[in-house]
Design an enzyme around this catalytic site. Structure first.
Site, short mmCIF file in Angstrom:
data_model
loop_
_atom_site.label_atom_id
_atom_site.label_comp_id
_atom_site.label_asym_id
_atom_site.label_seq_id
_atom_site.Cartn_x
_atom_site.Cartn_y
_atom_site.Cartn_z
N LYS A 28 10.36 26.11 26.90
CA LYS A 28 11.11 24.92 26.27
C LYS A 28 10.42 24.45 24.59
O LYS A 28 11.06 24.32 23.66
CB LYS A 28 11.24 23.66 26.87
CG LYS A 28 12.17 22.33 26.04
CD LYS A 28 12.60 21.99 27.17
CE LYS A 28 13.86 20.65 26.61
NZ LYS A 28 14.60 19.58 27.34
N HIS A 73 29.33 67.32 30.26
CA HIS A 73 30.96 66.00 30.07
C HIS A 73 30.56 65.68 31.68
O HIS A 73 31.27 65.84 32.28
CB HIS A 73 31.95 66.94 29.83
CG HIS A 73 32.44 67.34 28.68
ND1 HIS A 73 32.64 66.14 27.84
CD2 HIS A 73 33.11 68.46 27.99
CE1 HIS A 73 32.97 66.48 26.58
NE2 HIS A 73 32.55 67.35 26.87
#
Length: 524
Positions: free
Chosen positions: A136, A277
């Site tokens: 932090k 595909h």
């Protein structure tokens, strides 16, 4: 003013070298428990946290760093006068560098026989608290949570100090590590049931993935996309690949490449898989990669154009010369010989992916297999165990009066393996270790059978005496009749239909051998 570094690690890899480097730069060292002992034994001047805080460790070490002199030293902002004044008033020294890694919770719960008590004792409290405080306050504190960070940070310190960009990156890495750690704890505890047993699927599922790269777009150009990998990818999986040359991989390239790679590594013999595909359009095993490719390409030369090709053996110059004659998007192999690389040197757009297999060579089912599969649905997620079932000859049940020959059994198992990677409804004609016709993704199994036979006709391949795999049972005899009309001599299918006897009778009537697997392979 000298910097202060607090080192408290569970995994001590590289920490001694880090501490020695920090000491050489004039840093004051704080430490706890086993880490302090290690540094002291190496002759480094270390202040134990208990001495620093004036408060002893207690409760078997559960309480040692949860103290204002630790968190105040990590959280105080140097640019806020009231913070500085509070530090002076309460005798709190600044901590400039924090090096922490956490109790090995993930490794503990992965061990066979791990008890809930073992898991709970390996939940780190003080470590994550310190990491969060330091992360932090990244503008003032550099937080190290991975031994890979030690060397670069030392180098920056030697060059004059840890830059703001590095401190922010370290902060992000720290919060990511805490998120991963908390996710592992949540997943484990959410799986514990009232009787103490562990559920296969936890009440809350928290997944952690690491971004590998952004992609140019998704399946279509108006969609955005990115590639992520598991935190700990399995050896031999697609995301471990090294791209040796070629254009950037697209979303569709990666999806098709995964289908090809998962299929090809299922075979022990040298194999080649060509995917278009997401469906295998040609698969073959042979004595060499070149021969396997020639057979696989023969199945469906039209669909193979612009396909994805995978080998489970190193690609040599002979095979490379054959492959280079066609248009290929992606080419994958465990390795490429110098001759093979030379062949593709001038084809700069062809993407070459090297995916090193684990030691021991290709073996079915254990090369980078996912333990589970997932699929997104509207505001939800479907989870399932992966389809990693490996069928052996002994598992087969002959249900017709005519039994397959040994050669037919080999071809049936080959066809069955291929069918697992073909979209449902799947019908695969095979013979001599190669696919002859593939029918994929149809709403009707009957249509898949017809399409597979049409594919063979287009490739001028005879289906007379062929072996056929169906990924699920035949609901009626009509599908079986289509296979027989095409020339099939034997069929492998799961069985389990209410009309099994009707289908078996049809096979006997047409002189076809048929075996049941008892397992289906839907792939939607």
């Amino acid at each position: 003013m000298a910097l202060t570094a607090l080192l408290s690690v569970s995994d001590k890899t590289g920490v001694l070298a880090l501490a020695q480097g920090l000491h050489a730069l004039g840093c004051k060292l704080l430490s706890t428990g086993g880490t302090a002992k290690l540094l002291m034994e190496a002759g480094l001047p270390v202040t134990e946290v208990a001495e620093h805080t004036g408060f002893p460790e207690m409760m078997d070490g559960r309480v040692k760093t949860l103290h204002p002199k630790i968190h105040g030293g990590l959280l105080a902002r140097s640019d806020v006068p009231s913070h500085v004044a509070a530090m002076q008033q309460h005798g709190i020294g600044r901590i400039d560098i924090l090096c922490v890694n956490l109790y090995p919770f993930e490794a503990t719960v992965a061990k066979e026989g791990c008890t809930l008590e073992d898991a709970i004792e390996n939940i780190d409290i003080g470590g994550p608290a310190m990491v969060r405080s330091a992360a932090k306050n990244w503008k003032d504190v550099a937080v190290l949570t991975d031994c890979a960070q030690y060397g670069p940070v030392l180098e920056e310190l030697k060059a004059g100090g840890i830059g703001a960009t590095t401190r922010f990156q370290l902060s992000v890495a720290a919060f990511n590590r805490i998120a991963q750690y908390d996710a592992a704890i949540s997943n484990y505890l959410s799986s514990i049931q009232s009787d103490g047993s562990q559920a296969e699927y936890p009440a809350q599922m928290n997944a952690s993935f690491v971004k590998v790269q952004d992609l140019r777009y998704g399946e279509n150009s108006h969609q955005s996309a990115a590639l992520y990998r598991d935190l700990y990818p399995a050896p031999g999986s697609l995301v471990t690949a090294t791209q040796l040359q070629g254009k950037e991989l697209s979303y569709n390239n990666l999806a098709d490449a995964d289908a090809a790679w998962e299929c090809v590594k299922s075979f022990e013999a040298p194999a080649c898989v060509i995917v278009k595909h997401a469906n295998p359009c040609g698969v073959a095993v042979a004595a060499s990669p070149a021969e396997a490719y020639a057979k696989a390409f023969q199945t469906d030369p039209t669909s193979a154009f612009g396909g994805i090709i995978a080998f489970n053996r190193p690609l040599d110059g002979t095979a490379a010369q054959q492959v280079a004659k066609q248009f290929v998007e992606v080419l994958m192999a465990p390795a490429f010989t110098p001759e093979a690389l030379e062949v593709f040197k001038s084809k700069v757009n062809v993407r070459l992916l090297q995916i090193a297999l684990p030691p021991g060579g290709p073996r079915p089912w254990d090369q980078g297999r996912n333990a589970g599969d997932s699929k997104r649905i509207g505001s939800g997620l479907l989870l399932q165990s992966a389809d990693n079932h490996f069928l052996k000859k002994a598992d087969l049940k002959v249900v017709t009066s005519k039994a397959p020959t040994e050669q037919q059994l080999d071809d049936l198992l080959f066809a069955w393996t291929v069918a697992q990677y073909v979209k449902s409804n799947a019908i695969v004609f095979c013979g001599g270790g190669m696919t002859l016709g593939v029918g994929a993704g149809q709403m009707s199994r009957l249509d898949s059978a017809r399409i597979a036979s049409i594919k063979a006709q287009h490739a001028s391949l005879s289906l007379q005496g062929s072996c056929v795999a169906s990924d699920a049972f035949f609901p009626f005899r009509d599908g079986l009749d289509v296979l027989a009309d095409a020339g099939a001599s034997c069929v492998i299918q799961p069985g389990g239909s209410m009309r099994d006897e009707e289908v078996i009778a049809a096979a006997n009537e047409r002189g076809i051998a048929m075996v049941f697997t008892g397992v289906r392979h839907f792939r939607h």
